[in-house]
Design an enzyme around this catalytic site. Structure first.
Site, PDB file in Angstrom:
ATOM      1  N   ALA A  60       3.547 -10.198   8.824  1.00 53.75           N
ATOM      2  CA  ALA A  60       2.467 -11.043   9.332  1.00 53.75           C
ATOM      3  C   ALA A  60       1.402 -10.142   9.944  1.00 53.75           C
ATOM      4  O   ALA A  60       1.633  -8.944  10.144  1.00 53.75           O
ATOM      5  CB  ALA A  60       3.000 -12.017  10.382  1.00 53.75           C
ATOM      6  N   LYS A  61       0.253 -10.682  10.217  1.00 52.23           N
ATOM      7  CA  LYS A  61      -0.792  -9.925  10.906  1.00 52.23           C
ATOM      8  C   LYS A  61      -1.832 -10.893  11.426  1.00 52.23           C
ATOM      9  O   LYS A  61      -1.970 -12.002  10.903  1.00 52.23           O
ATOM     10  CB  LYS A  61      -1.456  -8.936   9.937  1.00 52.23           C
ATOM     11  CG  LYS A  61      -2.169  -7.772  10.605  1.00 52.23           C
ATOM     12  CD  LYS A  61      -1.224  -6.670  11.016  1.00 52.23           C
ATOM     13  CE  LYS A  61      -1.950  -5.537  11.715  1.00 52.23           C
ATOM     14  NZ  LYS A  61      -1.084  -4.367  11.898  1.00 52.23           N
TER      15      LYS A  61
END
Ligand code: NAD
Length: 427
Positions: free
Chosen positions: A116-117
């Site tokens: 994720a980011k």
């Protein structure tokens, strides 16, 4: 390259770093076990992407709006995990690519996380601490449906730090009505942060460099090192190289480049940055043209700033023996071909900078068990995980005559797709 799998919200004219991530996946797809081929499409599409509007009151009473993002690229192997970046050039494409690289990275070091980011399109240098706190809290609130200790666990990235994580943890906890330390990592130690997390990415960069150098017969003692970026990753990498007898001869940040063939005084540079927020006007080293940073004679080059810094315009000028990617996506595929032709090896980002997420994993585990480890214990475990991951990648690269990046992607993609295939489709 055609973009048959571009999501409709990414324009083909401006694919940005996501394009580079896709190219890397395309290169290794044929190398994966045939049983995994039907699942490769999973890697070409982020699982979910959220774009949020962040209105905040500025100190002068006006209201300003900023755009924020959180992307879950893949959660087949566990909850999402990846940092939050504050930068004026953040785009959805960049956050998607960074989330994709997190998926691969977490699988490469075999921590039980997906990728994720997050990011906010803001120049933090133009804002007060109070404004950044309001922005962080609003961002956390807007993405709160996506995050949580068993859902997605943010961490620091460019221009965010332990204080940012403390605000995120507090905001999330207020919404939950209880203190939830495990919702973020990279927190201050006083709030359930882990010893060793601050230096973890830089320490991992050094361990990856040490392992590669051993096999390539490059002695660390007396070696010359050039580091781009003098923030969390760059400063710690430089310092740990120097602690092992190397000489950091050049550093560059967003403001300038400093060079001293005899070795820079890193402690003085760190003090200067703490006071002035940049290297500009630092009391040591000779300022040189930013473009000349790449041609500095050195054995190790550590890019630890932004994506695509090593590209077709400067790859020919690089004389380093080994590039160790502290940053995510610092080398374009074009530059990689040029460097390979010139015999310059690259330890890829998905391995070289995995020390940060590895100690984030330790922090998450410690928060769950409310039992905290010593710094020595953390550094030893980090060294073992990084060395083991390096060994496996080096071995595969030798056996199948691959670059280290291709070998890392084969290992990472295979683990993700095996999990995906075993889980099957819902419904
Ligand atoms: P940071 O904000 O602490 O430091 C960034 C540094 O890069 C600063 O010195 C800044 O001046 C410099 N910089 C910015 N733009 C530049 C430019 N155009 N030219 C030269 N220098 C420039 O950020 P960080 O946390 O050290 O992250 C750096 C890189 O490492 C990013 O790619 C990030 O995704 C990656 N990374 C960070 C972590 C982590 O734990 N913080 C973990 C893995 C990977």
């Amino acid at each position: 390259m055609n973009h048959p799998v571009l999501p409709s919200y990414i324009s083909a004219e401006n694919v940005g770093p996501w394009h580079i991530y896709l190219q890397q996946v395309e290169q290794v797809a044929p190398l994966l076990d045939k049983s995994l081929h039907p699942w490769v499409e999973t890697l070409r599409r982020p699982k979910r992407s959220l774009i949020v509007d962040l209105p905040i009151r500025l100190d002068n009473g006006e209201v300003a709006h900023f755009e924020g993002y959180r992307v879950h690229h893949n959660t087949s192997r566990g909850p999402g995990k990846g940092g939050v970046r504050f930068h004026q050039d953040v785009t959805l494409s960049e956050v998607m690519a960074l989330a994709g690289w997190m998926t691969i990275k977490n699988a490469v070091v075999n921590v039980p996380f997906g990728g994720a980011k997050g990011g906010v399109r803001i120049d933090p240098r133009q804002h007060s601490c109070a404004e950044l706190e309001r922005l962080t809290r609003r961002y956390t609130s807007e993405i709160s449906s996506m995050i949580g200790p068993d859902r997605d666990i943010p961490a620091p990235d460019m221009n965010t730090n332990a204080q940012t994580m403390a605000w995120m943890m507090d905001t999330y906890s207020m919404g939950e009505g209880r203190t939830v330390t495990g919702v973020v990592t990279g927190k201050p130690v006083s709030l359930g942060g882990s010893l060793g997390r601050q230096d973890a990415t830089g320490r991992g960069v050094f361990v990856a460099a040490r392992e590669a150098a051993r096999r390539l017969n490059i002695p660390i003692e007396g070696a010359r090192v050039a580091v781009q970026g003098f923030g969390n990753v760059g400063e710690a990498s430089a310092r740990i190289f120097a602690q092992h007898g190397a000489k950091v001869v050049a550093v560059q940040d967003a403001s300038c480049t400093l060079y001293d063939p005899a070795g820079l005084d890193l402690a003085a540079l760190k003090r200067h940055v703490a006071e002035h927020r940049s290297l500009l006007g630092a009391p040591c080293g000779e300022p040189i043209e930013n473009a000349d940073f790449w041609a500095v004679p050195c054995e190790f080059l550590v890019p630890a700033a932004l994506e695509s810094q090593i590209n077709r315009y400067n790859a020919e000028r690089i004389v380093a023996k080994l590039i160790v990617e502290g940053a995510n996506g610092p080398t374009t595929p074009e530059a990689e071909l040029i460097l390979a032709g010139r015999g310059i090896s690259i330890v890829p980002d998905v391995l070289a900078n995995a020390g940060g997420v590895t100690v984030s994993y330790f922090e998450w585990v410690q928060d769950f068990s409310s039992f905290f480890w010593s710094e020595d214990e953390i550094n030893q475990r980090l060294d073992r995980i990084m060395s083991d991951a390096f060994n496996a990648i080096w071995q595969l690269a030798e056996d199948r005559r691959l670059t280290l990046r291709a070998a890392a992607f084969v290992i990472g993609c295979s683990r993700v797709l095996e999990a995906r295939a075993t889980r099957g489709l819902y419904p």
